[in-house]
Write an enzyme that holds these catalytic residues in place. Structure first.
Site, mmCIF file in Angstrom:
data_model
loop_
_atom_site.group_PDB
_atom_site.id
_atom_site.type_symbol
_atom_site.label_atom_id
_atom_site.label_comp_id
_atom_site.label_asym_id
_atom_site.label_seq_id
_atom_site.Cartn_x
_atom_site.Cartn_y
_atom_site.Cartn_z
ATOM 1 N NE ARG A 1 40.443 -35.248 128.580
ATOM 2 C CZ ARG A 1 40.683 -36.542 128.790
ATOM 3 N NH1 ARG A 1 39.918 -37.457 128.258
ATOM 4 N NH2 ARG A 1 41.675 -36.915 129.546
ATOM 5 C CE1 TYR B 1 40.482 -28.851 132.016
ATOM 6 C CE2 TYR B 1 40.046 -30.960 133.067
ATOM 7 C CZ TYR B 1 40.467 -29.656 133.142
ATOM 8 O OH TYR B 1 40.860 -29.137 134.348
ATOM 9 C CB CYS C 1 40.838 -33.224 106.224
ATOM 10 S SG CYS C 1 39.333 -33.537 105.294
ATOM 11 N N GLY D 1 38.317 -29.914 139.374
ATOM 12 C CA GLY D 1 37.624 -29.731 138.101
ATOM 13 C C GLY D 1 37.123 -31.056 137.583
ATOM 14 C CE1 TYR E 1 46.106 -32.047 126.982
ATOM 15 C CE2 TYR E 1 43.837 -32.756 127.283
ATOM 16 C CZ TYR E 1 44.788 -31.755 127.290
ATOM 17 O OH TYR E 1 44.415 -30.480 127.622
HETATM 18 C C1 LIG Z 1 43.307 -26.929 135.600
HETATM 19 C C2 LIG Z 1 43.465 -26.453 136.994
HETATM 20 C C3 LIG Z 1 42.721 -27.007 138.037
HETATM 21 C C4 LIG Z 1 41.770 -28.176 137.834
HETATM 22 O O1 LIG Z 1 42.403 -29.341 137.454
HETATM 23 P P1 LIG Z 1 41.567 -30.711 137.413
HETATM 24 O O2 LIG Z 1 42.544 -31.706 136.982
HETATM 25 O O3 LIG Z 1 40.473 -30.514 136.426
HETATM 26 O O4 LIG Z 1 41.044 -30.943 138.783
HETATM 27 C C5 LIG Z 1 42.855 -26.480 139.303
HETATM 28 N N1 LIG Z 1 43.706 -25.444 139.544
HETATM 29 C C6 LIG Z 1 44.443 -24.890 138.570
HETATM 30 C C7 LIG Z 1 45.334 -23.772 138.892
HETATM 31 C C8 LIG Z 1 44.350 -25.363 137.269
HETATM 32 O O5 LIG Z 1 45.108 -24.824 136.311
#
Ligand SMILES: *Cc1c(COP(=O)(O)O)cnc(C)c1O
Length: 418
Positions: A314, A372, A343, A277, A318
């Site tokens: 984010r 994200y 706020c 991702g 985090y």
């Molecule tokens: C969030 C997620 C991903 C992707 O994670 P990245 O850090 O964005 O690569 C892949 N597989 C599962 C099951 C996830 O929950």
């Protein structure tokens, strides 16, 4: 590498100057580079080219925009989805159902039924209970669901606690030592084609050792299951590879990751599946925002921008770092706090940050905001839902419109007893 570069002192997305987009679309606005998305997809695929059989499923949750999904479909990627809503998006983008993996710890019966009927390629089962339910739903329709069992390898990915998923006390997958018995029971169910195992230990992974350990454990489990007579044809290694958020930060590259995977899986004789991702989308996007005003602070000035934690969550969620740069830098530097108008004190993007000097009305860009980012946006403080723009060379298009607070208000009703 990305395609957000300064040309003649102006930050561009590919060939488009960001001020042009800010003028036309308004701020805040997410801007994605198609060339960067394609490049990252190709680099990742290339990095795994030493693995015989592969399947790439883009993790939709990192950036579910329809146009982004269309680009990745073009690049031959399927999708990893975690809700039926994401599955519908992947299908709407033209991804074949067979290329979609359905992950997620709380798939409802309705979601399972719709996905089975749509012909979703693989269900990653998070529990024995879910597997029993899936088999029942498929069998009742005269269908067979294809699935993998997600196993929790009890490995610490060494990332932020909130995005760590592979420790024994995380909610994901079945416990490693119970996996063989659960696999055997589920594989025997009518309506179930259990063909492999899945693992995903966390996100923004910056050290490959935990992944290597988890994959090696999964390989051992695979061999045990084969020895017990099960046919294992697919192994899903999840996503999680991190990206640099700060200039100069050193992380394992896709090539490093690919070499590690090729080594660990060399004798597996399976289709190895990946769910990247962030590594695809992270550096493919920036959030462009305008400085509302600069306010004196106790130690350092507050640069108040028109983006807030509802647009980019984010940092608040985090403690994440995003580089903040001036779109038209003057050359001057300052130390400042960059904050949004919401706020909450958590609506802070950067504290005591050495950055480009900026003044009221200037544009800034939050870098590495493609993953994200927009997907977590909301309308807290009755703010609009942030728009998204895709750039391709010298063209750009709005790929998600700004949703006005009036539209949200129109979906609310006062009951007749008031
Ligand atoms: C969030 C997620 C991903 C992707 O994670 P990245 O850090 O964005 O690569 C892949 N597989 C599962 C099951 C996830 O929950």
């Amino acid at each position: 590498m990305d395609h957000f570069q300064y040309r003649d002192g102006v930050l561009h997305a590919e060939d488009v100057p960001l001020p042009a987009i800010a003028e036309a679309v308004g701020t805040p606005v997410y801007v994605y580079s198609e060339a960067t998305l394609r490049r990252h997809a190709r680099v990742f695929r290339e990095a795994l080219s030493a693995v015989d059989r592969t399947h790439f499923a883009f993790a939709v949750k990192s950036n579910p925009n329809l146009a982004v999904l269309r680009v990745l479909r073009d690049e031959g990627f399927g999708a990893d989805v975690v809700s039926i809503g994401e599955a519908r998006r992947a299908l709407a983008a033209g991804m074949p159902a067979a290329d979609i993996v359905f992950s997620g710890v709380g798939k409802t019966d309705d979601e399972l039924a719709e996905a089975v009927e749509a012909g979703i390629g693989q269900f990653n089962l998070e529990s024995e209970e879910e597997g029993v339910e899936l088999a029942r739903i498929a069998h009742a329709r005269g269908l067979v669901a294809t699935a993998a069992l997600r196993v929790n390898p009890d490995v610490d990915a060494g990332t932020h606690d909130k995005i760590s998923t592979g420790k024994a006390d995380n909610k994901f997958g079945v416990p490693f030592h119970e996996a063989p018995a659960i696999f055997t029971r589920l594989a025997a169910l009518p309506g179930m084609n259990l063909r492999g195992l899945a693992v995903h230990i966390g996100s923004q992974i910056s050290d490959l050792a935990p992944s290597r350990a988890a994959f090696a454990k999964m390989g051992g489990l695979m061999r045990d299951l084969r020895a017990a007579g099960h046919a294992i044809t697919h192994m899903d290694l999840g996503g999680g590879l991190g990206v640099p958020y700060r200039a100069g930060e050193e992380l394992p590259t896709p090539a490093d990751y690919g070499a590690m995977v090729a080594e660990v899986t060399a004798d597996w004789d399976v289709t190895v599946m990946f769910e990247p991702g962030r590594v695809i989308t992270g550096n493919s996007g920036v959030l462009v925002s305008r400085v509302v005003r600069v306010k004196r602070g106790a130690n350092h000035p507050f640069v108040v921008v028109d983006a807030a934690m509802n647009d980019l969550a984010r940092p608040a969620m985090y403690d994440a770092w995003h580089d903040v740069v001036a779109v038209l830098p003057t050359g001057g530097k300052t130390t400042a706090n960059v904050v949004g108008p919401i706020c909450e004190s958590s609506d802070t993007f950067a504290k005591n940050r050495e950055m480009d000097a900026v003044a009221t009305g200037d544009l800034v860009a939050f870098r590495t905001a493609g993953a994200y980012g927009a997907t977590m946006a909301n309308t807290y403080n009755s703010r609009p839902l942030v728009p998204e723009v895709l750039v391709c060379c010298d063209r750009y298009a709005v790929v998600a419109s700004r949703i006005d607070p009036a539209t949200i208000l129109a979906a609310e009703q006062v009951p007749d007893w008031l």
